[in-house]
Design an enzyme around this catalytic site. Structure first.
Site, short mmCIF file in Angstrom:
data_model
loop_
_atom_site.label_atom_id
_atom_site.label_comp_id
_atom_site.label_asym_id
_atom_site.label_seq_id
_atom_site.Cartn_x
_atom_site.Cartn_y
_atom_site.Cartn_z
CG PHE A 121 -2.45 -0.26 1.04
CD1 PHE A 121 -2.78 -1.36 0.16
CD2 PHE A 121 -3.43 0.55 1.63
CE1 PHE A 121 -4.12 -1.45 0.03
CE2 PHE A 121 -4.59 0.56 1.28
CZ PHE A 121 -4.91 -0.60 0.40
CD GLN A 243 -6.44 9.56 3.16
OE1 GLN A 243 -7.20 8.51 3.41
NE2 GLN A 243 -5.13 9.68 3.48
CG HIS A 245 -9.14 7.04 -1.76
ND1 HIS A 245 -8.59 6.71 -3.10
CD2 HIS A 245 -8.73 6.23 -0.93
CE1 HIS A 245 -7.81 5.45 -3.00
NE2 HIS A 245 -7.98 5.18 -1.78
CG LEU A 255 -12.32 3.29 -2.03
CD1 LEU A 255 -11.52 4.43 -2.02
CD2 LEU A 255 -12.59 2.69 -0.46
CD GLU A 258 -2.93 3.66 -1.12
OE1 GLU A 258 -3.70 4.61 -0.55
OE2 GLU A 258 -2.01 3.25 -0.02
NE ARG A 289 -5.27 6.10 0.74
CZ ARG A 289 -6.08 5.22 1.46
NH1 ARG A 289 -6.95 5.97 2.37
NH2 ARG A 289 -6.44 4.07 1.34
CG HIS A 356 -11.33 7.96 1.53
ND1 HIS A 356 -12.27 6.98 1.29
CD2 HIS A 356 -10.30 7.09 2.03
CE1 HIS A 356 -11.79 5.76 1.52
NE2 HIS A 356 -10.78 5.90 2.08
NE ARG A 401 -7.68 6.84 6.62
CZ ARG A 401 -7.69 6.01 5.78
NH1 ARG A 401 -6.90 4.63 5.93
NH2 ARG A 401 -8.49 6.12 5.09
#
Lengths: 590, 234
Positions: A121, A243, A245, A255, A258, A289, A356, A401
């Site tokens: 990730f 955040q 995304h 969504l 990732e 991100r 997100h 995050r």
């Protein structure tokens, strides 16, 4: 006269998502009388939408993996305003919390050795950023949140937790010592209002992504806990940190994990160029991100966006092959076909940065105890009040995050809150009873709404709020724009306070709930706006055109928004690691 | 203009349910049924339905759409409109609370009856319990259930005996734990299902398979459970 029924529990948890159910499980096992108030049936909570996985150094993919490397990545990802003590606790305790979930039956994907499958990730490294990309995100295909949430619900069924399903918490009840002694809650099915009295009230109410027009978040992510805390006069921390995304499906907002990029997918612009190579030469598509989202917006602004309006980019997956996609990303195939009308086996998915996750929230310590800041600037525990999961700011995510850390956060700190409350209950908690007037105070907002005549439609007002937030407080921010946004929000406040209630019936009145949710959304939006304007630097997800550099002299700290006078204060970042020296701030590159 | 006919019932006002017609301008777009409901609710705030994730994973908005059970959020108008008409009713067979909102207690009770949690009383290792990829693959097609109730409320056997027949959703979950190499309660689980109703009321009509929005196959899972029950009996 607060003529309502009282239900009494040792602990009450508001929110039936991942963190709430993990806390509930702990308390149900302890034997204390515990209830979960949840506005939707627990498995409908937004944790269910988490896809890619839960990041944790369980040393499956790499037997030599270390939780300290995960800690380093998280601190760096947070752009150095995550509390290091909390991050240390999360990364160190994480494996135990993951193995517990596995023992409870979570159907993780597996490696050839039969261990839990881990995928790469963004922002993950080995050896404190020096050993290349790590694969640390534990996954159940691309349905990890669903698997986790159902497993937790099942665990709670096994332990006979009391659920108040389809109940909505309206407001906090405070006693004369300013301690939290429960909530006023509404049974959605019957319309009955009840005082739910408790020695420990845990807010596990999730995020508030619905303050933005374009969001990956469910309809239910309306920041109810944050709204209630602010109305009760309690502060929120780092609430300007939202955040975006990188890969929400263009138009729909849905969504796309990732994990797609973790499995080898990458972003391209209209020229077919893999543009992340220019912005993040090492990590490329697996940079933080915030970095990827900004790069995408720049591509679009500079005219290299895709589609007839040039307003998105493409996520390319077809080169991974149908077999891999079916095995590793089956849910993404389904979502893309449904919402983008694109089959990732053959064609790229149109994506755009989409709101997100709320990094900020109710400030807490690692035990989940909610905090405020006294006149001298010292932390002060709010008696009876706890928070965990996205609603809390413990703070492990700081200004940005890392993917896969939200599920770990909610499991670790849901568990920690439960354990701490159990210990407190054993030692004995003495809180003064709420007076009639205290309960009345928590009923005031609901009564005002029920008595409303006239007013504007909630859906219309909500759309207006979302548009303001989208236009003035998005991926890139600028002082003068934000001031304009704040002015617009101020004008919206009285209109939202006097929102119309077009349905006054009792049975399953969702219009009443939506009106209350709108008021919560507004509180979150206003706190976001005022705090974003006050933080005169760029850090993590908070990117300002007029203050493009990170300012460690003035802003290596948490922001704290105090609702009573709408003041933005500062709170020190915790650098007290137990196991080693603190990580000092450094320039953050990927 | 699209004609949308919606089942309405508010227990405080209506002595009985009725169908209400709305005119809806799709502006030529193939939007989802949930989008239509959301827009209609702006005009009529008394219209009531459940929804949460709006992407087909939370299972809130199961309803009967032009005769077929499905999730409003992932059903496009192109799949649901017949002769310019969209008909929306609550999922059939369970009590209606209001409009499109049903009382799912019986459905959840059947789920709870199958003990939907891992049972393994051997001491847990310090790490995860190992499971081979082949063993894990047996859970695919089972664990993905979202408890939307589209299947059970499409099942005539469940309509007839919602208190005694577990129903397709519950049985799919029963098999999810029977099939899990980590679960050690196979015998007890089978004993719990071994009566004329819990499993054997399934007559293989396969409505469940036809409507499952996640493409799962409860009938197949029920077949496996039958096999296991018959094997233990002989």
């Amino acid at each position: 006269m607060a003529n309502i029924r009282t239900m009494t529990f040792d602990a009450v948890i508001v929110g039936g998502g991942g963190s709430g159910m993990r806390a509930a499980l702990q308390l149900a096992q302890s034997g204390y009388k515990t209830a979960v108030i949840t506005k939707v049936f627990p498995t409908r909570s937004h944790t269910v939408s988490a896809q890619g996985g839960i990041t944790c150094a369980i040393a499956s993919d790499d037997p030599n993996d270390q939780w300290q490397w995960h800690m380093y990545d998280t601190i760096k990802g947070a752009d150095f305003i995550g509390d290091q003590e909390a991050i240390e606790y999360m990364c160190q305790t994480g494996p135990e919390a993951i193995f517990e979930l596995e023992h409870m039956g979570l159907p993780f994907s597996r490696t050839e050795e039969g261990r839990i499958y881990q995928r790469p990730f963004g922002g993950q490294s080995k050896d404190f950023g020096k050993g290349g990309q790590a694969a640390r995100t534990c996954a159940a295909a691309d349905r990890t949140g669903h698997a986790l949430l159902h497993t937790l619900y099942q665990g709670n069924l096994k332990n006979e937790t009391t659920f108040l399903n389809e109940w909505f918490a309206v407001d906090i009840v405070k006693n004369s010592d300013n301690a939290v002694v429960g909530v006023v809650a509404l049974n959605i099915e019957t319309g009955e209002t009840v005082y739910v009295k408790s020695k420990a009230t845990v807010f596990a109410t999730g995020g508030a992504g619905r303050i933005y027009a374009s969001t990956t978040n469910a309809h239910i992510c309306t920041g109810d806990g944050i709204g209630m805390a602010l109305r009760a006069g309690f502060p929120v921390q780092d609430i300007e940190m939202w955040q975006f995304h990188p890969t929400g499906i263009h138009g729909a907002g849905t969504l796309v994990t990732e994990g797609c990029r973790g499995e080898g997918g990458y972003l391209v612009n209209k020229d077919g160029e893999r543009f992340m190579e220019r912005y993040a030469p090492n990590a490329k598509d697996l940079a933080g991100r915030d970095v990827v989202a900004r790069s995408m917006v720049l591509e679009i602004l500079e005219g290299r966006g895709c589609g007839p309006d040039g307003d998105h980019v493409y996520l390319k997956l077809d080169h991974l092959g149908e077999e891999t996609l079916n095995a590793k990303l089956p849910g993404i195939l389904e979502l893309s076909r449904t919402f983008a009308h694109a089959d990732p086996v053959k064609e790229p998915i149109p994506v755009v940065p989409t709101c997100h996750y709320m990094m900020g929230g109710i400030p807490t310590n690692v035990n989940g105890q909610a905090l405020t800041v006294d006149a001298e600037g010292n932390d002060e525990v709010i008696e009876g009040f706890y928070a965990c999961g996205e609603a809390a700011c413990v703070s492990v995510h700081g200004a940005n995050r890392l993917g896969g850390n939200s599920l770990l956060d909610l499991v670790v700190f849901g568990r920690a809150s439960g354990m701490f409350i159990e210990q407190q209950l054993r030692e004995g908690i003495e809180l003064k009873d709420a007076s009639e007037a205290d309960i009345e105070a928590a009923m005031a907002g609901l009564n005002h709404l029920n008595d409303s005549t006239g007013g504007e439609n909630a859906s219309v007002l909500r759309a207006e709020l979302q548009t303001i937030m989208q236009n003035y407080f998005g991926v890139f921010r600028r002082g003068d724009f934000m001031q304009e946004g704040i002015t617009k929000l101020a004008a919206l406040r009285p209109r939202i306070k006097n929102v119309a209630l077009g349905d006054k019936s009792n049975a399953f009145n969702t219009s009443r709930i939506e009106a209350l949710e709108l008021q919560n959304l507004f509180e979150v939006a206003e706190a976001t706006a005022i705090t974003a304007e006050a933080r005169t630097e760029s850090r993590g997800a908070h990117a300002r055109e007029d203050f493009q550099e990170r300012d460690d002299v003035n802003w290596l700290c948490h922001s704290v928004f105090f609702p009573s006078d709408k003041r933005v204060g500062k709170r020190g970042v915790n650098f007290n690691l137990k196991t080693r020296e603190a990580f000092e701030p450094q320039i953050r590159t990927y | 203009m699209l004609n949308v006919s919606i089942y309405r019932y508010n227990p405080e006002v209506d002595s009985e349910p009725y169908m209400q017609d709305f005119e809806f301008d799709t502006q030529g777009k193939d939007i989802m049924v949930l989008d239509v409901l959301e827009k209609l609710k702006i005009e009529d705030p008394t219209l009531v339905f459940r929804r949460s994730c709006r992407e087909g994973v939370c299972g809130s908005d199961g309803m009967n759409i032009s005769g077929k059970n499905g999730l409003a959020c992932v059903t496009p108008l192109s799949d649901a409109v017949k002769k310019n008409k969209l008909v929306i009713r609550p999922l059939p067979g369970l009590p209606v609370i209001r409009d499109l909102v049903i009382d799912m207690s019986q459905f959840y009770a059947q789920y709870e009856k199958i003990q939907p949690y891992m049972i393994n009383n051997t001491p847990a290792p310090a790490i995860e319990r190992l499971q081979s990829q082949e063993e894990r693959a047996k859970l695919d097609g089972l664990y993905e259930c979202i408890l939307c109730a589209c299947c059970s409320t499409a099942c005539p056997s469940f309509w007839w005996n919602p208190d005694k027949f577990i129903g397709p959703s519950g049985l799919l979950q029963a098999y999810r734990f029977l099939a899990d190499s980590r679960d050690t309660a196979t015998e007890a689980r089978l004993a719990n299902l071994d009566d004329p109703f819990s499993v054997f009321r399934c007559h293989g009509i396969m409505n469940c398979v036809q409507v499952c929005p996640k493409g799962l196959n409860p009938t197949k899972a029920i077949g496996h459970i039958r096999d296991m029950l018959i094997r233990t009996a002989t």
